[in-house]
Write an enzyme that holds these catalytic residues in place. Structure first.
Site, PDB file in Angstrom:
ATOM      1  N   MET A  59      11.855  24.306  -0.908  1.00 28.46           N
ATOM      2  CA  MET A  59      11.110  23.369  -1.736  1.00 28.46           C
ATOM      3  C   MET A  59      12.022  22.437  -2.537  1.00 28.46           C
ATOM      4  O   MET A  59      11.750  21.237  -2.664  1.00 28.46           O
ATOM      5  CB  MET A  59      10.191  24.129  -2.699  1.00 28.46           C
ATOM      6  CG  MET A  59       9.276  23.225  -3.518  1.00 28.46           C
ATOM      7  SD  MET A  59       8.215  24.138  -4.664  1.00 28.46           S
ATOM      8  CE  MET A  59       7.179  25.049  -3.517  1.00 28.46           C
ATOM      9  N   ARG A  72      -9.835   0.944  15.879  1.00 26.49           N
ATOM     10  CA  ARG A  72      -9.793   1.697  14.627  1.00 26.49           C
ATOM     11  C   ARG A  72     -10.719   1.049  13.603  1.00 26.49           C
ATOM     12  O   ARG A  72     -11.584   1.699  13.041  1.00 26.49           O
ATOM     13  CB  ARG A  72      -8.342   1.750  14.115  1.00 26.49           C
ATOM     14  CG  ARG A  72      -8.098   2.718  12.983  1.00 26.49           C
ATOM     15  CD  ARG A  72      -6.640   2.765  12.586  1.00 26.49           C
ATOM     16  NE  ARG A  72      -6.157   1.489  12.063  1.00 26.49           N
ATOM     17  CZ  ARG A  72      -4.916   1.302  11.580  1.00 26.49           C
ATOM     18  NH1 ARG A  72      -4.048   2.312  11.605  1.00 26.49           N
ATOM     19  NH2 ARG A  72      -4.548   0.126  11.111  1.00 26.49           N
ATOM     20  N   TYR A 125      16.088  30.707   4.194  1.00 25.16           N
ATOM     21  CA  TYR A 125      14.902  31.446   4.614  1.00 25.16           C
ATOM     22  C   TYR A 125      14.879  31.621   6.130  1.00 25.16           C
ATOM     23  O   TYR A 125      15.224  30.713   6.884  1.00 25.16           O
ATOM     24  CB  TYR A 125      13.631  30.693   4.194  1.00 25.16           C
ATOM     25  CG  TYR A 125      13.375  30.690   2.703  1.00 25.16           C
ATOM     26  CD1 TYR A 125      13.203  31.882   1.995  1.00 25.16           C
ATOM     27  CD2 TYR A 125      13.275  29.495   2.004  1.00 25.16           C
ATOM     28  CE1 TYR A 125      12.946  31.879   0.635  1.00 25.16           C
ATOM     29  CE2 TYR A 125      13.011  29.477   0.639  1.00 25.16           C
ATOM     30  CZ  TYR A 125      12.854  30.674  -0.036  1.00 25.16           C
ATOM     31  OH  TYR A 125      12.596  30.669  -1.390  1.00 25.16           O
ATOM     32  N   LYS A 178       0.846  -1.198   0.000  1.00 28.70           N
ATOM     33  CA  LYS A 178       0.000   0.000   0.000  1.00 28.70           C
ATOM     34  C   LYS A 178       0.879   1.245   0.000  1.00 28.70           C
ATOM     35  O   LYS A 178       2.083   1.184   0.258  1.00 28.70           O
ATOM     36  CB  LYS A 178      -0.911  -0.011   1.235  1.00 28.70           C
ATOM     37  CG  LYS A 178      -0.148  -0.027   2.552  1.00 28.70           C
ATOM     38  CD  LYS A 178      -1.083  -0.105   3.743  1.00 28.70           C
ATOM     39  CE  LYS A 178      -0.273  -0.116   5.043  1.00 28.70           C
ATOM     40  NZ  LYS A 178      -1.148  -0.032   6.233  1.00 28.70           N
TER      41      LYS A 178
END
EC number: 5.1.1.1
Length: 358
Positions: A303, A131, A255, A35
């Protein structure tokens, strides 16, 4: 030349890990969990690599199963969350998908469906994770209902999932095993063991076992464990130095200028960032391997790029190899710096990162 950011996937390591899982429970059948794009490794290629030794595969949903069928995978494929819509049941019956049944709505949909062929179902039991799965007191009646339906192919597999198997000191796993034993017929086929249970909880091993994280060579435990120590990491997340510069003490990088050099420093820019799945919240000092040597991340992850302090390296050049995680820098270690888990770092790697298969 293309951007050097890539995930190198060692398929021999993958097969080693599968065979380790099988060796720990040789009487069991081992169904690889593929998965979430095989935990970021590429579901089609991973399944193709294992199709000669795996009796079935596990996915989360029908879309993931159809991708494997379209790629030529012929084994049964288990839909771990079952069918979300009744219309999926006909597809499952036609395509040979196995279906998890974990609530009364799914049960009734299967019993009342007009199917071209009966379905193999896995009956989910909620033993304490709370769950998915039927409550233990409802299991007997659910089993009777399914067992009498013409839409069910025998045998039904009883299954549950562990909440704390990665905690070797927790009593929760033993409690869940006892709960399961009390409501699952002794003669029924059963499946309990995920990666952690396969490695460390022998009492959880049943007819079917479901390795996921361990299949990709990573330990589910926070501490050393004798079987987990035999795993071989499958993915090496790699890139390269694309720029170098020397900055003076007192100058900042990236940044928000959240890192300031305390000395004259050499800074390497690596072409990888959060757009490639590298965690944006990776703090200063997160290790990166440059030419096999650990160097600290400095400045914010952007990014498409990160910056690394390579002042201590005697030699470094544009084009030099950078490893974000791999056999010599475990993904679990990188994840620990980022207050997350290796599972997340692997599964959220986007498609723009080229997968290279060895």
């Amino acid at each position: 030349m293309s951007r050097p950011t890539r995930a190198v996937i060692d398929l021999q390591a993958l097969r080693h890990n599968y065979q380790l899982a099988q060796s720990l429970a040789p009487e069991s059948k081992t169904i690889p969990m593929v998965k979430a794009n095989a935990y970021g490794h590429g579901a089609v290629k991973v399944s193709q690599s294992l199709e000669d030794i795996a009796p079935a595969f596990g996915v989360a949903c029908i879309e993931e199963a159809l991708e494997l069928r379209d790629a030529g995978i012929k084994q049964p494929i288990l839909l771990l969350e079952g069918a979300f819509e009744a219309s999926e049941l006909k597809v499952a019956a036609t395509k040979g998908f196995w279906v998890m049944v974990e609530n009364h709505q799914q049960k009734e949909a299967i019993i009342n469906a007009d199917l071209p062929a009966p379905l193999t179902v896995w009956l989910g039991v909620d033993t304490g994770m709370h769950r998915l799965g039927f409550q233990p007191e409802d299991v007997a009646e659910v089993y009777r209902s399914l067992n009498s339906s013409r839409n069910i192919r025998q045998p039904i597999v009883f299954t549950s999932h562990f909440a704390c198997a990665d905690d070797l000191d927790s009593e929760a796993t033993s409690t869940q095993i006892d709960t399961f034993k009390a409501c699952a017929p002794v003669t029924a086929l059963q499946s309990l063991a995920n990666s952690a249970a396969i490695l460390a909880w022998p009492k959880a091993r049943r007819e079917w076992q479901r390795p996921g994280y361990m299949l990709y060579g990573n330990s589910p435990f926070a501490v050393a464990q004798e079987n987990a120590d035999l795993l071989k990491p499958v993915m090496s997340f790699e890139s390269a130095v694309i720029s170098l510069r020397t900055i003076a003490a007192g100058e900042s990088v990236g940044y928000t200028a959240n890192w300031t050099a305390q000395r004259d420093s050499t800074i390497a820019t690596i072409t990888v960032g959060y757009g490639d799945g590298y965690p944006r919240n990776a703090p200063n000092s997160t290790p990166v391997l440059i030419n096999g040597i650990r160097c600290p991340l400095v400045g914010r992850v952007s990014m498409d790029m990160i910056t690394v302090d390579v002042t201590e390296l005697t030699e470094v050049a544009i084009g030099d190899k950078a490893v974000l995680w791999g056999p010599d820098l475990p993904v679990n270690e990188v994840a620990s710096y980022c207050d997350t888990i290796g599972y997340e770092l692997l599964t959220r790697m986007p498609g723009r990162v080229m997968r290279v298969y060895l």
